[in-house]
Design a protein around this motif. Structure first.
Motif, PDB file in Angstrom:
ATOM      1  N   LEU A  33       0.998  -1.274  -0.080  1.00  0.00           N
ATOM      2  CA  LEU A  33       0.179   0.127  -0.002  1.00  0.00           C
ATOM      3  C   LEU A  33       1.082   1.246  -0.069  1.00  0.00           C
ATOM      4  O   LEU A  33       1.786   1.198   0.618  1.00  0.00           O
ATOM      5  CB  LEU A  33      -1.049  -0.075   1.151  1.00  0.00           C
ATOM      6  CG  LEU A  33      -2.124  -1.051   1.262  1.00  0.00           C
ATOM      7  CD1 LEU A  33      -2.821  -0.987   2.597  1.00  0.00           C
ATOM      8  CD2 LEU A  33      -3.018  -0.705   0.224  1.00  0.00           C
ATOM      9  N   GLY A  37      -2.753   4.935   0.524  1.00  0.00           N
ATOM     10  CA  GLY A  37      -3.496   3.601   0.766  1.00  0.00           C
ATOM     11  C   GLY A  37      -3.517   3.110   2.221  1.00  0.00           C
ATOM     12  O   GLY A  37      -4.616   2.720   2.623  1.00  0.00           O
ATOM     13  N   LYS A  38      -2.452   3.124   2.982  1.00  0.00           N
ATOM     14  CA  LYS A  38      -2.266   2.920   4.468  1.00  0.00           C
ATOM     15  C   LYS A  38      -3.250   4.095   5.142  1.00  0.00           C
ATOM     16  O   LYS A  38      -3.791   3.316   6.321  1.00  0.00           O
ATOM     17  CB  LYS A  38      -0.900   3.063   4.878  1.00  0.00           C
ATOM     18  CG  LYS A  38       0.072   2.039   4.412  1.00  0.00           C
ATOM     19  CD  LYS A  38       1.326   2.149   4.569  1.00  0.00           C
ATOM     20  CE  LYS A  38       2.364   1.091   3.954  1.00  0.00           C
ATOM     21  NZ  LYS A  38       3.746   1.097   4.274  1.00  0.00           N
ATOM     22  N   ALA A  40      -6.116   5.234   4.074  1.00  0.00           N
ATOM     23  CA  ALA A  40      -7.240   5.022   3.630  1.00  0.00           C
ATOM     24  C   ALA A  40      -7.966   3.601   4.194  1.00  0.00           C
ATOM     25  O   ALA A  40      -9.042   3.467   4.480  1.00  0.00           O
ATOM     26  CB  ALA A  40      -7.665   4.977   2.178  1.00  0.00           C
ATOM     27  N   PHE A  41      -6.887   2.746   4.344  1.00  0.00           N
ATOM     28  CA  PHE A  41      -7.269   1.330   4.782  1.00  0.00           C
ATOM     29  C   PHE A  41      -8.244   0.834   5.977  1.00  0.00           C
ATOM     30  O   PHE A  41      -9.118   0.362   5.950  1.00  0.00           O
ATOM     31  CB  PHE A  41      -5.939   0.633   4.680  1.00  0.00           C
ATOM     32  CG  PHE A  41      -6.417  -0.783   4.935  1.00  0.00           C
ATOM     33  CD1 PHE A  41      -6.643  -1.745   3.942  1.00  0.00           C
ATOM     34  CD2 PHE A  41      -6.263  -1.519   6.326  1.00  0.00           C
ATOM     35  CE1 PHE A  41      -6.964  -3.091   3.984  1.00  0.00           C
ATOM     36  CE2 PHE A  41      -6.573  -2.926   6.470  1.00  0.00           C
ATOM     37  CZ  PHE A  41      -7.209  -3.716   5.044  1.00  0.00           C
ATOM     38  N   LEU A  61     -10.531  -1.053  -2.851  1.00  0.00           N
ATOM     39  CA  LEU A  61      -8.875  -0.967  -2.977  1.00  0.00           C
ATOM     40  C   LEU A  61      -8.416  -0.640  -4.421  1.00  0.00           C
ATOM     41  O   LEU A  61      -7.305  -0.537  -4.512  1.00  0.00           O
ATOM     42  CB  LEU A  61      -8.338  -2.401  -2.241  1.00  0.00           C
ATOM     43  CG  LEU A  61      -8.347  -2.256  -0.779  1.00  0.00           C
ATOM     44  CD1 LEU A  61      -8.107  -3.782  -0.525  1.00  0.00           C
ATOM     45  CD2 LEU A  61      -7.809  -1.235  -0.179  1.00  0.00           C
ATOM     46  N   GLN A  65      -3.933   5.053  -6.642  1.00  0.00           N
ATOM     47  CA  GLN A  65      -3.311   5.862  -5.558  1.00  0.00           C
ATOM     48  C   GLN A  65      -3.050   5.155  -4.463  1.00  0.00           C
ATOM     49  O   GLN A  65      -2.331   5.607  -3.431  1.00  0.00           O
ATOM     50  CB  GLN A  65      -4.121   7.258  -5.224  1.00  0.00           C
ATOM     51  CG  GLN A  65      -4.064   8.187  -6.490  1.00  0.00           C
ATOM     52  CD  GLN A  65      -5.061   7.762  -7.657  1.00  0.00           C
ATOM     53  OE1 GLN A  65      -6.099   6.955  -7.439  1.00  0.00           O
ATOM     54  NE2 GLN A  65      -5.163   8.565  -8.744  1.00  0.00           N
ATOM     55  N   TYR A  66      -3.901   4.022  -4.232  1.00  0.00           N
ATOM     56  CA  TYR A  66      -3.518   3.281  -2.636  1.00  0.00           C
ATOM     57  C   TYR A  66      -2.310   2.244  -2.898  1.00  0.00           C
ATOM     58  O   TYR A  66      -2.065   1.486  -1.908  1.00  0.00           O
ATOM     59  CB  TYR A  66      -4.842   2.507  -2.744  1.00  0.00           C
ATOM     60  CG  TYR A  66      -6.077   3.486  -2.137  1.00  0.00           C
ATOM     61  CD1 TYR A  66      -6.138   4.556  -1.714  1.00  0.00           C
ATOM     62  CD2 TYR A  66      -7.370   2.739  -1.991  1.00  0.00           C
ATOM     63  CE1 TYR A  66      -7.024   5.343  -1.431  1.00  0.00           C
ATOM     64  CE2 TYR A  66      -8.338   3.576  -1.701  1.00  0.00           C
ATOM     65  CZ  TYR A  66      -8.311   4.958  -1.300  1.00  0.00           C
ATOM     66  OH  TYR A  66      -9.344   5.613  -1.001  1.00  0.00           O
ATOM     67  N   TRP A  67      -1.640   2.276  -3.956  1.00  0.00           N
ATOM     68  CA  TRP A  67      -0.688   1.154  -4.278  1.00  0.00           C
ATOM     69  C   TRP A  67       0.439   1.988  -4.627  1.00  0.00           C
ATOM     70  O   TRP A  67       0.651   2.860  -5.385  1.00  0.00           O
ATOM     71  CB  TRP A  67      -1.210   0.116  -5.193  1.00  0.00           C
ATOM     72  CG  TRP A  67      -2.241  -0.389  -4.918  1.00  0.00           C
ATOM     73  CD1 TRP A  67      -3.657  -0.095  -5.009  1.00  0.00           C
ATOM     74  CD2 TRP A  67      -2.342  -1.458  -4.003  1.00  0.00           C
ATOM     75  NE1 TRP A  67      -4.455  -1.062  -4.343  1.00  0.00           N
ATOM     76  CE2 TRP A  67      -3.908  -1.967  -3.686  1.00  0.00           C
ATOM     77  CE3 TRP A  67      -1.520  -2.096  -3.076  1.00  0.00           C
ATOM     78  CZ2 TRP A  67      -4.475  -3.031  -2.805  1.00  0.00           C
ATOM     79  CZ3 TRP A  67      -1.619  -3.237  -2.208  1.00  0.00           C
ATOM     80  CH2 TRP A  67      -3.227  -3.612  -2.468  1.00  0.00           C
TER      81      TRP A  67
END
Length: 175
Positions: A33, A37-38, A40-41, A61, A65-67
């Motif tokens: 992430l 991402g971290k 938002a998780f 997911l 942008q989350y990765w």
């Protein structure tokens, strides 16, 4: 996946356990992430617990942008397959919280043992997982085994359900 007792009671136990880990100061985050991402998780996980499942988590997911864009591995660097990583993390995390929450519920109800079952057919059977199918285990051992193989430290010999990434096994009441 088919979670036999994914209902309001189990969802509340799942949420309680998630919140406890979040308050603990060292919550688990997928290693691929991104910073976004971290961040938002936790909210994505809460939403899946409250009103979704592993598929809704996967869907939430699949945002680039989350990765991270790439990862290092033994042969160099490779691009991240976002769909594949979202499926892996979404399935594993939702199942992890289902097991943790349902084990907590069973303990609260005074149950001593639970049974491992296959909640869906995986793309490729993992021998480690299949070995445990149908076996019963003390609920306390399953509860205490939460992430024991990989978080906060690596201990590949520890007992933990799910048994690894992409594991399609979870727990039920003993039959």
């Amino acid at each position: 996946m088919y979670f036999e007792e994914l209902n309001l009671i189990t969802r509340q136990c799942m949420l309680d356990e998630l919140e406890q880990e979040e308050r603990g100061g060292n919550p688990y985050r997928g290693r691929l992430l991104s910073v976004a991402g971290k961040a938002a998780f936790p909210d994505l996980m809460r939403q899946a617990i409250l009103s979704g499942n592993e598929q809704t988590l996967v869907h939430s997911l699949v945002i680039s942008q989350y990765w991270q864009s790439a990862e290092s591995y033994s042969k160099g660097v490779r691009r991240i397959n976002i769909q594949q990583q979202a499926e892996r993390l979404g399935l594993s995390e939702f199942n992890t919280w289902y097991v943790r929450g349902f084990a907590k519920r069973l303990l609260q109800e005074g149950m001593t043992h639970c049974q491992v079952y296959r909640a869906a057919e995986p793309k490729g059977a993992r021998e480690t997982c299949s070995f445990y199918e149908g076996q019963t285990f003390p609920v306390e051992e399953v509860y205490q085994g939460h992430r024991a193989q990989y978080w906060p430290a690596s201990n590949p010999r520890a007992f933990s359900v799910p048994f690894g990434p992409n594991c399609h096994h979870t727990i039920r009441r003993c039959r």
